[in-house]
Design a protein around this motif. Structure first.
Motif, PDB file in Angstrom:
ATOM      1  N   GLN A 159       0.849  -1.190   0.000  1.00 24.71           N
ATOM      2  CA  GLN A 159       0.000   0.000   0.000  1.00 24.71           C
ATOM      3  C   GLN A 159       0.886   1.242   0.000  1.00 24.71           C
ATOM      4  OE1 GLN A 159      -3.154   0.027   2.938  1.00 24.71           O
ATOM      5  NE2 GLN A 159      -3.050   2.241   3.128  1.00 24.71           N
ATOM      6  N   LYS A 160       0.604   2.168  -0.923  1.00 23.49           N
ATOM      7  CA  LYS A 160       1.389   3.402  -0.976  1.00 23.49           C
ATOM      8  C   LYS A 160       1.138   4.219   0.287  1.00 23.49           C
ATOM      9  CE  LYS A 160       2.802   2.954  -5.339  1.00 23.49           C
ATOM     10  NZ  LYS A 160       2.399   1.533  -5.404  1.00 23.49           N
ATOM     11  N   LYS A 169      13.072   0.760  -0.021  1.00 21.26           N
ATOM     12  CA  LYS A 169      12.610   1.343  -1.284  1.00 21.26           C
ATOM     13  C   LYS A 169      12.839   0.359  -2.420  1.00 21.26           C
ATOM     14  CE  LYS A 169      11.848   5.619   0.283  1.00 21.26           C
ATOM     15  NZ  LYS A 169      11.939   5.220   1.693  1.00 21.26           N
TER      16      LYS A 169
END
Lengths: 205, 205
Positions: A196-197, B197
């Motif tokens: 989920q961003k 990331k």
DNA sequence: GTCTATATTACGATAGAC
DNA sequence: GTCTATCGTAATATAGAC
């Protein structure tokens, strides 16, 4: 209703289940004798058989009551509409709170599956699959709507359930972290794990 | 060395441990009798006591051998220098492969802790903490270097271990997913959970 | 509703023959 | 190295008195 002095049927029945749950969680079903349970309840062993058919039925009743209560409690939660992110958050909050408030029953439900006779095992497993599939539905909707990014929702369910249940192995109330603190951290990990961003999540409470 | 025909000491010792591991994993330590083990080995129960002091020592030896082999195997892995991302990937790949190849021993090591006498329990727990702290070091380094984003590395360790160990409850070789397929998906979930990331990860293999 | 007493079976562990 | 036989204890479950 009139009850004989010294007669304690309902109380004994409740204490029997409470004692069994405590002892099974601590030492394991196979390692606990009916005599030990009777001793905790404060009666002789023969008296227990007024309330249960046998030891196996006692284990099954405990696990079945636990799984039924779990499903009922989740269904009683207020719905949060269609938004997968909100539903996921609700699920995680519910799951952690509910499981951390019932450590003995949860422990038994995961450790004593192999001590259930085949028919009883099948019933408990079916209930568990039902519960986990609610999370599955949330993940599938989220992936379909593009708010979750998960290569495999089935493994996502397994992963999240395992992650959350792990809390029961180390969390103790009154230590460094409160239930709320743990929940916040685990929510972050779950949201991240489903891809989920961070931008998509609502403002923290 | 000359050995009496029909004498099978080393073989029996090995079969005893193999049978005990299999039976303990299937039915639980407390539910398995020495007679059952002897029957699997193909000897009478008295013969077992040539190879073990008692049932508790048998359980401890199995668990201790398992934890020792785990630490040894991780130490034998080639190092990947200082990069936390590479070290995390190595840890996840090692942990999944190693645990999925030893389902019985792993199951026992998590389920039978409460059947260890206090001294034995302490030894096994110390070994487990050692192992998990290797992951802890990776997470702490990653957070310090800014490649991981994790609110609490201690909970990160608990979460990742629980997530990975959950695979043992459902994975069966030869089904839809191979070990490599599962590993790839779990690696994604772990990397996401620690807040790595996606851009920071090396090209997929 | 609970007790005492017991039937029946099984347990872990050991001794001594082979 | 393994067997047979056994000791002492404890298990689940039931019967019948109170």
């Amino acid at each position: 209703m009139a009850r004989k002095i010294g007669s304690n049927g309902e109380k004994t029945a409740a204490e029997l289940r409470a004692a069994a749950q405590r002892l099974f969680a601590r030492h394991g079903y196979a390692a606990v004798s009916m005599r030990q349970i009777a001793s905790e309840v404060g009666v002789q062993v023969g008296a227990l058989y007024l309330y249960i058919a046998d030891k196996q039925a006692l284990l099954f009743e405990l696990m079945d009551a636990h799984m039924t209560a779990l499903s009922d409690a989740l269904e009683a939660e207020p719905s949060l509409g269609d938004d997968p992110s909100a539903r996921l958050e609700r699920f995680v909050r519910f799951h952690l709170r509910w499981h951390l408030e019932r450590t003995d029953a949860v422990f038994i439900s995961y450790m004593e599956l192999r001590n259930l006779e085949p028919q009883n095992f099948a019933k408990i497993e079916a209930r568990r699959r039902e519960y986990e599939d609610i999370l599955g539905g949330i993940l599938r909707d989220g992936v379909a709507q593009g708010v979750f990014h998960l290569a495999d929702t089935r493994l996502g369910v397994f992963g999240i359930i395992a992650l959350l249940n792990g809390v029961n192995t180390w969390f103790r109330a009154g230590r460094r972290l409160s239930l709320e603190g743990v929940t916040a951290i685990y929510l972050d990990m779950v949201r991240a794990a489903v891809g989920q961003k961070p931008a998509a999540q609502p403002s923290p409470d």
